[in-house]
Design a protein around this motif. Structure first.
Motif, PDB file in Angstrom:
ATOM      1  N   LEU A 199      -3.566   4.961   4.722  1.00 12.20           N
ATOM      2  CA  LEU A 199      -3.059   4.199   3.583  1.00 12.20           C
ATOM      3  C   LEU A 199      -4.154   4.055   2.534  1.00 12.20           C
ATOM      4  O   LEU A 199      -5.328   4.317   2.803  1.00 12.20           O
ATOM      5  N   ASN A 200      -3.786   3.577   1.370  1.00 11.48           N
ATOM      6  CA  ASN A 200      -4.778   3.288   0.336  1.00 11.48           C
ATOM      7  C   ASN A 200      -5.313   1.869   0.511  1.00 11.48           C
ATOM      8  O   ASN A 200      -5.694   1.214  -0.449  1.00 11.48           O
ATOM      9  N   ALA A 201      -5.386   1.423   1.745  1.00  8.85           N
ATOM     10  CA  ALA A 201      -5.901   0.098   2.092  1.00  8.85           C
ATOM     11  C   ALA A 201      -7.253   0.250   2.770  1.00  8.85           C
ATOM     12  O   ALA A 201      -7.490   1.247   3.472  1.00  8.85           O
ATOM     13  N   TYR A 202      -8.101  -0.730   2.584  1.00 10.04           N
ATOM     14  CA  TYR A 202      -9.444  -0.699   3.170  1.00 10.04           C
ATOM     15  C   TYR A 202      -9.734  -2.020   3.857  1.00 10.04           C
ATOM     16  O   TYR A 202      -9.245  -3.066   3.443  1.00 10.04           O
ATOM     17  N   SER A 203     -10.551  -1.951   4.881  1.00 12.71           N
ATOM     18  CA  SER A 203     -10.933  -3.150   5.607  1.00 12.71           C
ATOM     19  C   SER A 203     -11.656  -4.116   4.685  1.00 12.71           C
ATOM     20  O   SER A 203     -12.505  -3.722   3.884  1.00 12.71           O
ATOM     21  N   GLN A 204     -11.332  -5.389   4.830  1.00 12.95           N
ATOM     22  CA  GLN A 204     -12.028  -6.440   4.098  1.00 12.95           C
ATOM     23  C   GLN A 204     -13.221  -6.948   4.894  1.00 12.95           C
ATOM     24  O   GLN A 204     -14.016  -7.720   4.384  1.00 12.95           O
ATOM     25  N   ASP A 205     -13.332  -6.495   6.146  1.00 10.37           N
ATOM     26  CA  ASP A 205     -14.347  -7.022   7.053  1.00 10.37           C
ATOM     27  C   ASP A 205     -15.400  -6.009   7.485  1.00 10.37           C
ATOM     28  O   ASP A 205     -16.447  -6.397   7.981  1.00 10.37           O
ATOM     29  N   PHE A 231       0.856  -1.181   0.000  1.00 11.35           N
ATOM     30  CA  PHE A 231       0.000   0.000   0.000  1.00 11.35           C
ATOM     31  C   PHE A 231       0.892   1.232   0.000  1.00 11.35           C
ATOM     32  O   PHE A 231       2.110   1.112  -0.098  1.00 11.35           O
ATOM     33  N   TYR A 232       0.285   2.422   0.099  1.00 14.49           N
ATOM     34  CA  TYR A 232       1.095   3.632   0.208  1.00 14.49           C
ATOM     35  C   TYR A 232       0.373   4.649   1.081  1.00 14.49           C
ATOM     36  O   TYR A 232      -0.847   4.593   1.261  1.00 14.49           O
ATOM     37  N   VAL A 233       1.140   5.578   1.624  1.00 12.03           N
ATOM     38  CA  VAL A 233       0.610   6.616   2.506  1.00 12.03           C
ATOM     39  C   VAL A 233      -0.134   7.647   1.656  1.00 12.03           C
ATOM     40  O   VAL A 233       0.427   8.205   0.708  1.00 12.03           O
ATOM     41  N   THR A 234      -1.400   7.887   1.994  1.00  5.73           N
ATOM     42  CA  THR A 234      -2.224   8.814   1.221  1.00  5.73           C
ATOM     43  C   THR A 234      -2.504  10.131   1.941  1.00  5.73           C
ATOM     44  O   THR A 234      -2.829  11.125   1.301  1.00  5.73           O
ATOM     45  N   ASP A 235      -2.422  10.126   3.267  1.00  4.80           N
ATOM     46  CA  ASP A 235      -2.809  11.311   4.030  1.00  4.80           C
ATOM     47  C   ASP A 235      -2.183  11.248   5.414  1.00  4.80           C
ATOM     48  O   ASP A 235      -1.917  10.162   5.927  1.00  4.80           O
ATOM     49  N   LEU A 289       8.139   9.381  14.679  1.00  9.50           N
ATOM     50  CA  LEU A 289       9.319   9.191  13.831  1.00  9.50           C
ATOM     51  C   LEU A 289       8.906   8.981  12.370  1.00  9.50           C
ATOM     52  O   LEU A 289       9.483   9.583  11.459  1.00  9.50           O
ATOM     53  N   LEU A 290       7.894   8.146  12.152  1.00  9.57           N
ATOM     54  CA  LEU A 290       7.409   7.935  10.786  1.00  9.57           C
ATOM     55  C   LEU A 290       6.863   9.225  10.195  1.00  9.57           C
ATOM     56  O   LEU A 290       7.132   9.550   9.035  1.00  9.57           O
ATOM     57  N   ARG A 291       6.101   9.971  10.974  1.00  2.35           N
ATOM     58  CA  ARG A 291       5.545  11.246  10.491  1.00  2.35           C
ATOM     59  C   ARG A 291       6.658  12.196  10.055  1.00  2.35           C
ATOM     60  O   ARG A 291       6.545  12.901   9.061  1.00  2.35           O
ATOM     61  N   ASP A 292       7.740  12.202  10.817  1.00  2.00           N
ATOM     62  CA  ASP A 292       8.859  13.101  10.521  1.00  2.00           C
ATOM     63  C   ASP A 292       9.651  12.673   9.283  1.00  2.00           C
ATOM     64  O   ASP A 292      10.289  13.506   8.655  1.00  2.00           O
ATOM     65  N   ARG A 293       9.593  11.378   8.929  1.00  2.78           N
ATOM     66  CA  ARG A 293      10.473  10.867   7.872  1.00  2.78           C
ATOM     67  C   ARG A 293       9.784  10.300   6.645  1.00  2.78           C
ATOM     68  O   ARG A 293      10.445  10.022   5.647  1.00  2.78           O
ATOM     69  N   VAL A 294       8.477  10.083   6.709  1.00  2.16           N
ATOM     70  CA  VAL A 294       7.788   9.381   5.629  1.00  2.16           C
ATOM     71  C   VAL A 294       6.893  10.348   4.852  1.00  2.16           C
ATOM     72  O   VAL A 294       5.900  10.828   5.381  1.00  2.16           O
ATOM     73  N   PRO A 295       7.221  10.629   3.597  1.00  3.86           N
ATOM     74  CA  PRO A 295       6.368  11.524   2.801  1.00  3.86           C
ATOM     75  C   PRO A 295       5.148  10.782   2.237  1.00  3.86           C
ATOM     76  O   PRO A 295       5.120   9.554   2.183  1.00  3.86           O
ATOM     77  N   LEU A 296       4.168  11.547   1.800  1.00  2.56           N
ATOM     78  CA  LEU A 296       3.018  10.967   1.104  1.00  2.56           C
ATOM     79  C   LEU A 296       3.515  10.153  -0.074  1.00  2.56           C
ATOM     80  O   LEU A 296       4.497  10.502  -0.719  1.00  2.56           O
ATOM     81  N   GLY A 297       2.855   9.042  -0.339  1.00  5.91           N
ATOM     82  CA  GLY A 297       3.226   8.187  -1.446  1.00  5.91           C
ATOM     83  C   GLY A 297       4.227   7.098  -1.088  1.00  5.91           C
ATOM     84  O   GLY A 297       4.520   6.242  -1.914  1.00  5.91           O
ATOM     85  N   THR A 298       4.752   7.133   0.141  1.00 10.81           N
ATOM     86  CA  THR A 298       5.721   6.117   0.550  1.00 10.81           C
ATOM     87  C   THR A 298       5.072   4.740   0.556  1.00 10.81           C
ATOM     88  O   THR A 298       4.013   4.559   1.154  1.00 10.81           O
ATOM     89  N   PRO A 299       5.691   3.748  -0.090  1.00 10.13           N
ATOM     90  CA  PRO A 299       5.152   2.390  -0.060  1.00 10.13           C
ATOM     91  C   PRO A 299       5.206   1.803   1.357  1.00 10.13           C
ATOM     92  O   PRO A 299       6.142   2.046   2.110  1.00 10.13           O
ATOM     93  N   VAL A 300       4.181   1.026   1.687  1.00  7.53           N
ATOM     94  CA  VAL A 300       4.089   0.341   2.986  1.00  7.53           C
ATOM     95  C   VAL A 300       3.703  -1.106   2.708  1.00  7.53           C
ATOM     96  O   VAL A 300       2.662  -1.366   2.123  1.00  7.53           O
TER      97      VAL A 300
END
Length: 98
Positions: free
Chosen positions: A37-43, A16-20, A83-94
């Motif tokens: 993320l651009n992920a959604y619950s399956q449940d 997935f990737y960071v969207t917001d 730490l992630l907020r400080d280092r991970v830009p939008l669009g980063t793969p996860v």
């Protein structure tokens, strides 16, 4: 360790990737930051009245770290999400793996 989805609200796996990024108050159930993320619950069909988006976020329940207790999101210690907020830009793969 992190908290992942419980059996009936599993955390989806895949790439997935960071969207917001959304700021919250320290001590909230989501910690200081939510990285959606651009992920959604399956449940779940909805969550809190909206689309069941999966996110990385902090937690006010560090006692649950290392367990399956969320509604599908990945909860982590507040200092780690900061730490992630400080280092991970939008669009980063996860990658979320089982």
């Amino acid at each position: 360790p992190v908290v992942v989805g419980k059996e009936r609200t599993r955390t989806p796996t895949g790439r997935f990737y960071v969207t917001d990024v959304e700021e919250r108050s320290r001590g909230s159930a989501y910690g200081p930051w939510i990285l959606a993320l651009n992920a959604y619950s399956q449940d779940l069909d909805q969550f809190a009245g909206g689309v069941p988006v999966i996110a990385l976020h902090g937690t006010n329940r560090p006692d649950l770290l290392g367990s399956a207790a969320s509604n599908g999101c990945v909860r982590m210690p507040d200092d780690v999400i900061q730490l992630l907020r400080d280092r991970v830009p939008l669009g980063t793969p996860v990658d979320i793996r089982p």
